[in-house]
Design a protein around this motif. Structure first.
Motif, mmCIF file in Angstrom:
data_model
loop_
_atom_site.group_PDB
_atom_site.id
_atom_site.type_symbol
_atom_site.label_atom_id
_atom_site.label_comp_id
_atom_site.label_asym_id
_atom_site.label_seq_id
_atom_site.Cartn_x
_atom_site.Cartn_y
_atom_site.Cartn_z
ATOM 1 N N ALA A 20 0.836 -1.210 0.000
ATOM 2 C CA ALA A 20 0.000 0.000 0.000
ATOM 3 C C ALA A 20 0.867 1.253 0.000
ATOM 4 O O ALA A 20 1.938 1.290 0.623
ATOM 5 C CB ALA A 20 -0.917 -0.003 1.214
ATOM 6 N N THR A 21 0.389 2.284 -0.673
ATOM 7 C CA THR A 21 1.150 3.532 -0.794
ATOM 8 C C THR A 21 0.747 4.584 0.235
ATOM 9 O O THR A 21 1.260 5.700 0.206
ATOM 10 C CB THR A 21 0.984 4.120 -2.204
ATOM 11 N N THR A 22 -0.141 4.245 1.140
ATOM 12 C CA THR A 22 -0.475 5.129 2.260
ATOM 13 C C THR A 22 -0.021 4.472 3.555
ATOM 14 O O THR A 22 0.029 3.237 3.651
ATOM 15 C CB THR A 22 -1.983 5.414 2.342
ATOM 16 N N LEU A 23 0.303 5.282 4.557
ATOM 17 C CA LEU A 23 0.733 4.732 5.839
ATOM 18 C C LEU A 23 -0.370 3.903 6.471
ATOM 19 O O LEU A 23 -0.126 2.819 7.008
ATOM 20 C CB LEU A 23 1.169 5.862 6.768
ATOM 21 N N GLU A 24 -1.589 4.417 6.403
ATOM 22 C CA GLU A 24 -2.712 3.692 7.008
ATOM 23 C C GLU A 24 -2.951 2.362 6.295
ATOM 24 O O GLU A 24 -3.178 1.327 6.928
ATOM 25 C CB GLU A 24 -3.980 4.558 6.969
ATOM 26 N N GLY A 25 -2.896 2.392 4.956
ATOM 27 C CA GLY A 25 -3.089 1.165 4.199
ATOM 28 C C GLY A 25 -1.999 0.149 4.481
ATOM 29 O O GLY A 25 -2.262 -1.052 4.595
ATOM 30 N N TYR A 26 -0.762 0.632 4.585
ATOM 31 C CA TYR A 26 0.342 -0.280 4.877
ATOM 32 C C TYR A 26 0.161 -0.941 6.238
ATOM 33 O O TYR A 26 0.369 -2.154 6.371
ATOM 34 C CB TYR A 26 1.676 0.461 4.835
ATOM 35 N N MET A 27 -0.236 -0.159 7.224
ATOM 36 C CA MET A 27 -0.390 -0.709 8.567
ATOM 37 C C MET A 27 -1.539 -1.714 8.642
ATOM 38 O O MET A 27 -1.586 -2.554 9.542
ATOM 39 C CB MET A 27 -0.579 0.429 9.566
ATOM 40 N N HIS A 28 -2.460 -1.669 7.656
ATOM 41 C CA HIS A 28 -3.535 -2.652 7.583
ATOM 42 C C HIS A 28 -3.171 -3.824 6.668
ATOM 43 O O HIS A 28 -4.005 -4.699 6.421
ATOM 44 C CB HIS A 28 -4.829 -1.996 7.101
ATOM 45 N N GLY A 29 -1.946 -3.813 6.149
ATOM 46 C CA GLY A 29 -1.479 -4.945 5.355
ATOM 47 C C GLY A 29 -1.979 -4.987 3.926
ATOM 48 O O GLY A 29 -1.945 -6.044 3.287
ATOM 49 N N GLU A 30 -2.418 -3.849 3.393
ATOM 50 C CA GLU A 30 -2.950 -3.839 2.032
ATOM 51 C C GLU A 30 -1.820 -3.995 1.014
ATOM 52 O O GLU A 30 -0.730 -3.455 1.178
ATOM 53 C CB GLU A 30 -3.703 -2.534 1.768
ATOM 54 N N LYS A 31 -2.120 -4.737 -0.064
ATOM 55 C CA LYS A 31 -1.171 -4.923 -1.168
ATOM 56 C C LYS A 31 -1.936 -4.896 -2.477
ATOM 57 O O LYS A 31 -3.151 -5.104 -2.503
ATOM 58 C CB LYS A 31 -0.445 -6.275 -1.044
ATOM 59 N N SER A 32 -1.215 -4.640 -3.561
ATOM 60 C CA SER A 32 -1.838 -4.744 -4.880
ATOM 61 C C SER A 32 -2.097 -6.209 -5.196
ATOM 62 O O SER A 32 -1.538 -7.113 -4.564
ATOM 63 C CB SER A 32 -0.928 -4.129 -5.941
ATOM 64 N N ASN A 33 -2.950 -6.454 -6.173
ATOM 65 C CA ASN A 33 -3.201 -7.825 -6.595
ATOM 66 C C ASN A 33 -1.927 -8.441 -7.173
ATOM 67 O O ASN A 33 -1.161 -7.759 -7.868
ATOM 68 C CB ASN A 33 -4.311 -7.868 -7.640
ATOM 69 N N LEU A 34 -1.721 -9.701 -6.889
ATOM 70 C CA LEU A 34 -0.566 -10.416 -7.420
ATOM 71 C C LEU A 34 -0.691 -10.509 -8.939
ATOM 72 O O LEU A 34 -1.722 -10.939 -9.463
ATOM 73 C CB LEU A 34 -0.493 -11.813 -6.808
ATOM 74 N N GLN A 35 0.343 -10.072 -9.643
ATOM 75 C CA GLN A 35 0.349 -10.096 -11.098
ATOM 76 C C GLN A 35 1.335 -11.133 -11.599
ATOM 77 O O GLN A 35 2.523 -11.041 -11.328
ATOM 78 C CB GLN A 35 0.725 -8.714 -11.656
ATOM 79 N N LYS A 36 0.828 -12.105 -12.317
ATOM 80 C CA LYS A 36 1.685 -13.123 -12.932
ATOM 81 C C LYS A 36 2.144 -12.610 -14.289
ATOM 82 O O LYS A 36 1.330 -12.188 -15.112
ATOM 83 C CB LYS A 36 0.911 -14.440 -13.090
ATOM 84 N N ILE A 37 3.448 -12.643 -14.520
ATOM 85 C CA ILE A 37 4.011 -12.058 -15.723
ATOM 86 C C ILE A 37 4.293 -13.157 -16.744
ATOM 87 O O ILE A 37 5.043 -14.103 -16.469
ATOM 88 C CB ILE A 37 5.306 -11.288 -15.399
ATOM 89 N N GLY A 38 3.709 -13.026 -17.914
ATOM 90 C CA GLY A 38 3.838 -14.031 -18.957
ATOM 91 C C GLY A 38 5.151 -13.925 -19.710
ATOM 92 O O GLY A 38 5.899 -12.948 -19.577
ATOM 93 N N PRO A 39 5.453 -14.921 -20.553
ATOM 94 C CA PRO A 39 6.742 -14.975 -21.259
ATOM 95 C C PRO A 39 7.025 -13.757 -22.136
ATOM 96 O O PRO A 39 8.148 -13.265 -22.167
ATOM 97 C CB PRO A 39 6.628 -16.254 -22.102
ATOM 98 N N ASP A 40 6.022 -13.257 -22.886
ATOM 99 C CA ASP A 40 6.257 -12.111 -23.761
ATOM 100 C C ASP A 40 6.615 -10.866 -22.961
ATOM 101 O O ASP A 40 7.521 -10.113 -23.336
ATOM 102 C CB ASP A 40 5.018 -11.838 -24.618
ATOM 103 N N GLU A 41 5.900 -10.650 -21.865
ATOM 104 C CA GLU A 41 6.193 -9.483 -21.035
ATOM 105 C C GLU A 41 7.549 -9.630 -20.353
ATOM 106 O O GLU A 41 8.291 -8.664 -20.199
ATOM 107 C CB GLU A 41 5.093 -9.296 -19.982
#
Length: 361
Positions: free
Chosen positions: A274-295
């Motif tokens: 999370a990019t906010t202090l409050e969000g970080y302290m609540h353990g927020e994260k972006s969705n896990l992104q699986k990166i394919g071969p082309d990328e």
């Protein structure tokens, strides 16, 4: 082979006018809970093999040494840190003294990155920096006295009101300090910063293309004369003192980010805290992104072509996919290759954005 471990300290004494990094001034009440959250993240990564450690920000040295020491202890308690690990910390010259450097050395740090930016008081004031050049000189002397040999200085060019003579003077003063590494960054006016409000619609207040080209040329010949070799678009080092942690990013190896807004790339999966202090302290994260071969292939090219030595092909399919575009770029004098590597020419390095645009189309 270990990963690169990055710890983001999202605090600073005063937010600089050009900075778009996630950092917060006057948030001392969050120091303890954020450090506690970072220690928990380190515990979750128990058993991880670590090759480099990098404390960035923000201004890591705005934290009391005791809190930095707690984080270092947690790293070594939970992770398998290589015996020759490069351990770096970013330093604002306005937040340190001789005792600070002695404490950092005792914690196990062996590399410093000092944000100098410019030698002229007027430019430092424009940037919103809290230090002046004598603070940079004192910081380097104190760091060297504490036993630090591996020291980087950050300098910026393309600043409002900056002339090529100003940048040459900054370079001369930085090189006179005997540091082993320089990071020389051209200003990018980022949206959401005070600089964007001031200069986005007023490019006439910034150096013109001819002045920028002169500053760029001065960076190349002055560093070379001083024995620092360019190894990446913006980075120069005495051979053997290249930043190992950043090389992990540029060669697209795995790295783990800890702290507010820290990003990670592990086993071709990417996420960001999370990019906010409050969000970080609540353990927020972006969705896990699986990166394919082309990328994956494009990212390897995008990052690896920042390096003077270029990037290894990795597989024949990479060449097959980009062959037509690469031949066009080579005909324009922007890149070269052999059976093992692809690299940009000096002109290509100066026009890297154009190269990447061509590869993306």
């Amino acid at each position: 082979m270990g990963v690169g471990l990055y710890l983001h300290i999202p605090f600073c004494k005063r937010k600089c006018a050009y900075c778009d990094f996630v950092s917060f001034a006057n948030k001392e009440a969050f120091w303890l809970p954020v450090v506690a959250g970072m220690k928990k993240e380190l515990q979750f990564a128990h058993g991880l093999d670590v090759e480099t450690i990098y404390f960035g920000g923000g201004t890591p040295t705005v934290l009391p040494p005791a809190l930095l020491r707690e984080l270092m202890r947690e790293i070594y308690k939970n992770m398998n840190v290589a015996r020759d690990a490069e351990t770096s910390i970013e330093v604002n010259p306005g937040t340190v003294d001789a005792d600070t450097f002695s404490a950092l050395r005792a914690m196990g740090f062996n590399r410093l990155s000092i944000g100098a930016q410019a030698a002229q008081d007027s430019l430092l004031e424009t940037l919103g920096r809290i230090h002046r050049w004598p603070d940079v000189e004192k910081a380097v002397r104190d760091a060297q006295a504490a036993g630090f040999e591996n020291i980087n200085l950050d300098l910026m060019y393309g600043l409002p009101g900056q002339k090529p003579a100003d940048f040459r003077q900054s370079l001369e003063k930085a090189l006179a300090l005997g540091v082993k590494h320089l990071s020389l960054y051209s200003l990018i006016v980022e949206e959401g910063t005070p600089f964007y409000d001031r200069y986005h619609d007023h490019p006439e207040l910034l150096p013109n293309e001819d002045e920028l080209a002169e500053m760029d040329d001065d960076a190349h010949w002055m560093t070379e004369d001083a024995g620092l070799e360019r190894y990446e678009i913006s980075n120069y080092a005495v051979p053997g003192f290249e930043c190992k942690h950043n090389l992990i990013y540029w060669t697209r190896r795995d790295y783990l980010g800890v702290g507010c807004a820290a990003a990670s790339l592990m086993h071709n999966c990417r996420w960001t805290n999370a990019t906010t202090l409050e969000g970080y302290m609540h353990g927020e994260k972006s969705n896990l992104q699986k990166i394919g071969p082309d990328e994956q292939r494009f990212e390897r090219l995008m990052l690896g072509l920042r390096l003077v030595d270029g990037v290894e092909w990795g597989d024949q399919e990479t060449f097959n996919i980009y062959e037509e575009k690469l031949r066009k770029l080579r005909n324009e004098g922007l890149c070269e290759w052999d059976d093992e590597h692809l690299w940009l020419t000096p002109r290509g390095l100066d026009l890297q954005n154009r190269v990447l645009t061509e590869l993306m189309e």
